[in-house]
Design an enzyme around this catalytic site. Structure first.
Site, short mmCIF file in Angstrom:
data_model
loop_
_atom_site.label_atom_id
_atom_site.label_comp_id
_atom_site.label_asym_id
_atom_site.label_seq_id
_atom_site.Cartn_x
_atom_site.Cartn_y
_atom_site.Cartn_z
N SER A 194 -21.95 -47.81 -4.66
CA SER A 194 -22.78 -48.25 -5.79
C SER A 194 -23.98 -49.05 -5.29
O SER A 194 -24.99 -49.17 -5.98
CB SER A 194 -21.97 -49.13 -6.74
OG SER A 194 -20.84 -48.43 -7.20
N GLY B 224 -20.76 -58.62 -13.78
CA GLY B 224 -19.52 -58.00 -13.33
C GLY B 224 -18.74 -57.46 -14.53
O GLY B 224 -17.97 -56.53 -14.39
N GLY C 54 -23.36 -45.94 -15.95
CA GLY C 54 -22.09 -46.02 -16.68
C GLY C 54 -22.10 -47.12 -17.72
O GLY C 54 -21.61 -46.94 -18.84
N ASN D 127 -26.75 -42.91 -10.98
CA ASN D 127 -26.11 -42.27 -9.81
C ASN D 127 -24.98 -41.31 -10.22
O ASN D 127 -24.23 -40.85 -9.39
CB ASN D 127 -25.65 -43.32 -8.79
CG ASN D 127 -24.50 -44.19 -9.28
OD1 ASN D 127 -23.79 -43.82 -10.21
ND2 ASN D 127 -24.31 -45.33 -8.65
N ARG E 296 -21.66 -77.20 -42.38
CA ARG E 296 -22.68 -76.24 -41.91
C ARG E 296 -24.08 -76.71 -42.29
O ARG E 296 -25.05 -76.53 -41.54
CB ARG E 296 -22.40 -74.83 -42.44
CG ARG E 296 -22.40 -74.73 -43.95
CD ARG E 296 -21.96 -73.34 -44.43
NE ARG E 296 -21.74 -73.35 -45.86
CZ ARG E 296 -22.33 -72.53 -46.73
NH1 ARG E 296 -23.17 -71.62 -46.32
NH2 ARG E 296 -22.07 -72.61 -48.02
N SER F 172 -27.00 -69.03 -44.19
CA SER F 172 -25.61 -69.45 -44.40
C SER F 172 -25.19 -70.51 -43.39
O SER F 172 -24.44 -71.42 -43.71
CB SER F 172 -24.66 -68.25 -44.27
OG SER F 172 -24.79 -67.39 -45.38
N GLU G 237 -24.22 -59.87 -32.21
CA GLU G 237 -23.77 -61.17 -31.69
C GLU G 237 -23.60 -61.20 -30.19
O GLU G 237 -23.73 -62.26 -29.56
CB GLU G 237 -22.47 -61.58 -32.39
CG GLU G 237 -22.60 -61.80 -33.89
CD GLU G 237 -22.65 -60.52 -34.72
OE1 GLU G 237 -22.38 -59.43 -34.17
OE2 GLU G 237 -22.97 -60.60 -35.92
#
Lengths: 684, 684
Positions: free
Chosen positions: B80, B163, B217, B246, B382, B409, B430
């Site tokens: 890789s 990773g 990938g 690749n 909040r 909110s 998110e």
């Protein structure tokens, strides 16, 4: 043998019947529906002005009902419902095949409301169909009602809970995959997972189709594109995504506003057939659904340009009306648009085509061939998982494996090699991996076993959370846990997975320590409902149990004990072996330790732990390859919290670990035999 | 006042200087680099055969080093690495501006290796640059080495750990956003978050650019597309994504194989300028990077077709070579390709253009205006969070808010309204919300406060996990926790968030119960390093603390006590008020209860709890709007686990909740005052 174990019953067993049906579908897929008696007459009538007016009337009745129910509950999302009224009316009263009296019918088309907050319009559709009464829909959001603020499978017409945005398409893709590749009227064909050709998949699927209504705002969620990539890779031409592009999000305009071309471009780039329509125009929708049915080899996305609050006076297409009831008077103008005032319930509904095989996976008594290890032989629990999964594949053709391009590490490839038609490669997209599994498990069509590194299941935490709200029956095998994986380093080490999976309501968490226990955990997982986690490790550890050892959920094993034990050690996986090594050392010093393997961390064998904790004088030391929160230590602390004489100390990984050899890391992060011995010395 | 509080130091204060620089960049952005002395000479030489050979030589030396280090560690990903050798050589020795002796230089270009497993080629690049010795790179993956199996910021040239695949582009986008809109050579311009025009953003940005190398990938991960949508929406033309196509994943070919056109189509659909090249051809890469630099108003994606294991005899482009060392002899053939055997370290490196303002956010002493509530006044926590965030915005221009279309909110909109240039709308995505924040916090450029419903932070669990590995300094305010949100139902209720955030290593978890405590929690969050979670609620509850009450991390508050207390009740948020109500009722019966507000759940005020638990006779009852695992109950159980005389029972939400009024749900799910009273009656 297979017959006895098999709880899958195929209705259409005769190959001749299947092949005839298959060929008919292969060459003239639409002709089947066209020739199906009354269906054909309705098909021809579809485009008539009368039919369109009837659908518009239905849409407006549903709009009114959605407004009325959100007024009654004084909360909810009427504007997000009204944008989709025509889409829902067209789907429910022209396009979809279903049985209003049997919503779970295996052969019925599936519908997933990914934009779950718009459920008033879905409830209104089932009211219009005659499945719910108006009184029932007016119970919206009440504590005594199953018509919740976002849909859950407490309702018989809901397959998956939605409300956390962006998840519906993965579930729908799972259903469509099952429809296309597994529900094939009674026989199974090998599907090449790496190089699918249109030929290999055409014609033999069950005829039910899957529809998923998405919001435009939620298309910013990456999980939508994971699902899209998956759906086109597997050529799910039985799947239709409809995007309700009503332009307005909760707090402002969406990223793309009304740029329907941009949505179409994105879906096309992800391999869909994309159709842009005015989503408040029934005739355009009818055409789009026909286009979708005629499109083979790829899924279709209908990009429906709509107005939020469509039809609601002074509110349509206006900002700041998300998630708020609108004045009840607004229904007057909508009522005025309805031509046939007595039309409610008159629109005919297309019946399901009964070609999905009957499957009964509700109760499980699936048995696998017993484990065959030698005691002391070294086996990684991940390898034993793969072995057991392949055996489960032998035992039941409806047990499927799904992996995220780690199958050669999780060993799920053992199932792929033996039963390729029972394996779905989901590539590196763990949210979709779990979402597809949730969809595949719906209506008890399959029992999906998903696998990836346990750390990467964390990517799907929200999907698992919603899976619990869906009462989903899926199994997750997470490998490569803890610092004991070694050199790959912290990004690959699951150290919070027990906390996450234990937190999922009604989950079961296995943490088997050897190959025998792992095979039995896997077998048990297939036989209990709900979300099950099996925590497997990378390194090979010795087999400690007899092949015929009996394992149960919630029952731990005392793996070492003596009459003179002075401490109870509790470990699992790699730390069970560290506990055993420590016990050897301590025994040499005359300090005897009882060692327990809990087998399941949830439920935990509280009775066994308390019994032995008391027996040894109250001292308990837990050791785990996991962070402090939510793991074995806290589970044990909770289990003995009401016992005044029991004290618990815990060894676990504190702080971010690093690369290194497994043994070195176990010691550096305080969970080696050496550190256990030291902790016992200090524990007075 | 502001001066004293402000820990932001702008180097370039003179508007004149800034504007000159800005205008220069505006009209001839490239000319700046062309005219910069030695730079110009090198630029002209860029396309020469000699230069290309030198880059190829560097690529091959890096290849050899990557093979040697993975042979030395007997693990890792040489194949890789080798596919990306030319990409890395071109980036590090032609394209990027950086200081090898000062990798964290604020003005230096940023590089994120999203495909973290290919870190051997990154370490080799820093070796080639002269920052690491060959001896150092040969310590790869050893327990004593910071050259880990996947990159972490233990290394001075790593900004974010990677990773876990698919996360790098969000971090890079966060860095690019800061470069374009915040690091603007010392002065701040208002950015319209809803309707950005090219004009409003051109020219005045810091000149550093951001490069992110992805694997093919990992492009199946939805988070990549969240980041892509974000990057094009904000016109991040200082961002370049390079996809190393690749073809081969870990266990089989990727979904798209070598279909580079499909990748280009996807990135174009998501608003990128896409360029397809042979990624093992240096001259094509040089052209692609030039194209990216010249592209304005959108980010660029370079789709680089490569071969996995490129250059390694008998292994190049072959399956089953993922994550395995290759025979050391394979370096011979690569050595033979190197023309200038003595060329190592000779390639010049472009210096950073020192135009990013100096910022020092390492130590915090940020103070906000004190809270101003009346006792008994009802305020949702909040809302108090929003108030405090806006005050933090006043106090420090480098405190930024990020939200996922829930700002009305979570009340983060209070910051947007006051300081629009300090707010980033991240829409419904998110994972990217958290990833952008991690990137924005890098090199201590900003202190990001992210907010959404706490339930939806679960979507970013893996990003938070990796944030901890990155030692990221980000703050998460999660609103709408627990069943007390009411009618919206379980999909919107966070009931596992404490388990997740407590499990993150070195996190701090605030659970403030009133407006005063919330404002102080928010202020404290800005002043402590690491990942901080602030759990806020939907319903309004009375103010119980004086505006001048002093709060500290890890210090709870006794909110009710008497000399005759017989039980200790511990609650937070809505359940603190249920505890207080229960205590009133119990007092009427002559049973006195001590009530503790823990303020922070991690760290928990163990001393205070033990002290009062013992004082009241050892009985502790915890009450939380959360599932059993990993929440307040288990945290308290752990904190007293070594105290033989203390017993803990816990009330919490068991099972999946449903829609209903908040009070009804608190009672139905066992955490109401009434249920607390009953539990106390039973607790002997």
């Amino acid at each position: 043998m297979l017959q006895k174990q098999l709880i899958v019953v195929f209705v259409c067993r005769t190959l001749f019947v299947n092949r005839s049906l298959g060929l008919l579908l292969l060459f003239r897929p639409q002709s089947f529906r066209l020739c199906a008696g009354k269906q054909a007459v309705r098909w021809l009538r579809m485009a008539s002005a009368e039919h369109i007016q009837a659908l518009n009337d239905a849409a407006n009745r549903m709009r009114i009902s959605a407004i009325e129910m959100t007024c009654a509950s004084n909360s909810g999302h009427p504007t997000s419902s009204c944008s989709a009224a025509e889409i829902m009316a067209t789907l429910f009263f022209d396009e979809m095949h279903y049985d209003k009296d049997d919503p779970k019918n295996a052969s019925a088309d599936r519908f997933v409301l990914s934009k779950g907050h718009a459920c008033p319009i879905l409830y209104a559709a089932w009211e219009e169909a005659g499945h719910l009464t108006h009184e029932q829909v007016l119970s919206l959001r009440k504590i005594t009602s199953d018509l919740e603020g976002h849909p859950t499978p407490r309702l018989d017409f809901i397959d998956v809970a939605t409300g956390s945005l962006g998840q519906g398409l993965s579930c729908a893709a799972g259903m469509a995959y099952v429809g296309k590749y597994i529900d094939k009227s009674g026989y199974i064909r090998v599907v090449e997972t790496t190089a699918l050709s249109t030929e290999s998949t055409a014609g033999f699927q069950a005829s039910y189709r899957v529809y998923c209504l998405l919001g435009d705002g939620e298309s910013a969620e990456g999980s939508v594109w994971e699902a899209a990539g998956f759906s086109s890779y597997y050529k799910l031409d039985n799947l239709v995504a409809i995007v309700d592009v009503n332009r307005l999000g909760q707090s402002q305009q969406t990223m793309l506003g009304h740029d329907t071309a941009a949505y179409a471009k994105r879906f096309e780039a992800f391999g869909f057939n994309a159709v842009v329509v005015d989503g408040n125009d029934v005739s355009q929708l009818l055409g789009a659904f026909r286009n979708a049915r005629e499109t083979k080899g790829k899924p279709t996305a209908i990009i429906a340009k709509t107005l939020k609050g469509k039809g609601i006076e002074n509110i349509e297409d206006k900002d700041n009306w998300h998630g708020k009831p609108v004045p009840i008077e607004t229904i007057r103008a909508i009522e005025a648009c309805i031509k046939d005032k007595a039309g409610k319930g008159k629109l005919p509904i297309k019946k399901p085509i009964n070609d999905a095989p009957a499957v009964d996976l509700r109760v499980g008594s699936i048995k696998i061939e017993p484990p065959s290890y030698k005691k002391g032989e070294k086996v990684a629990t991940r390898a034993a998982y793969g072995t057991a999964l392949a055996k489960l594949g032998d035992a039941c053709p409806r047990i499927i494996g799904l992996d995220g391009d780690t199958k050669n590490s999780t060993y799920s490839e053992k199932l792929l090699k033996k039963h390729p038609e029972q394996f779905i490669e989901c590539f590196i997209a763990e949210q979709n991996l779990v979402g597809v599994a949730i969809g595949a498990a719906c209506r008890a069509r399959t029992i999906p076993f998903t696998s990836t590194f346990a750390a990467f299941f964390m990517r799907a935490t929200d999907h698992l959370r919603m899976g619990a709200v869906s009462f989903a029956n899926i199994k997750c095998a997470g490998s490569h846990v803890g610092v004991s994986i070694g050199e790959d380093g912290p990004s690959q080490m699951a150290l919070e997975d027990l906390a996450v999976f234990r937190a999922i309501p009604s989950s079961t968490v296995f943490y088997p320590s050897d190959g025998v226990a792992t095979e039995r955990a896997t077998e048990l997982a297939a036989n209990i409902p709900g979300i099950v986690f099996i925590r497997t490790g990378r390194p090979a550890n010795p087999i400690i149990y007899d092949n015929n050892e009996h394992f149960e959920v919630g029952k731990g094993k005392v793996v070492r004990e003596s009459a003179s034990d002075k401490i109870l050690l509790i470990g699992a996986g790699v730390t069970l072996f560290e506990c055993l090594k420590a016990a050897d050392t301590l025994a040499g010093e005359g300090v005897h330790a009882c060692v327990i393997d809990p087998f399941t961390i949830k439920p935990l064998d509280k009775e066994l732990i308390i019994k032995h904790a008391k027996r040894v004088g109250g001292r308990v030391l837990t050791v785990e390859d996991h962070y402090p929160a939510g793991g074995i230590g806290e589970a044990v602390c909770r289990s003995v919290a009401d016992e005044p004489g029991v004290r618990v100390r815990s060894l676990c990984v504190t702080g971010v670990p690093r690369s290194g050899p497994p043994d070195g890391l176990l010691d550096m992060f305080g969970i080696s035999a050496k550190k256990i011995v030291a902790a016992v010395h200090e524990f007075h």
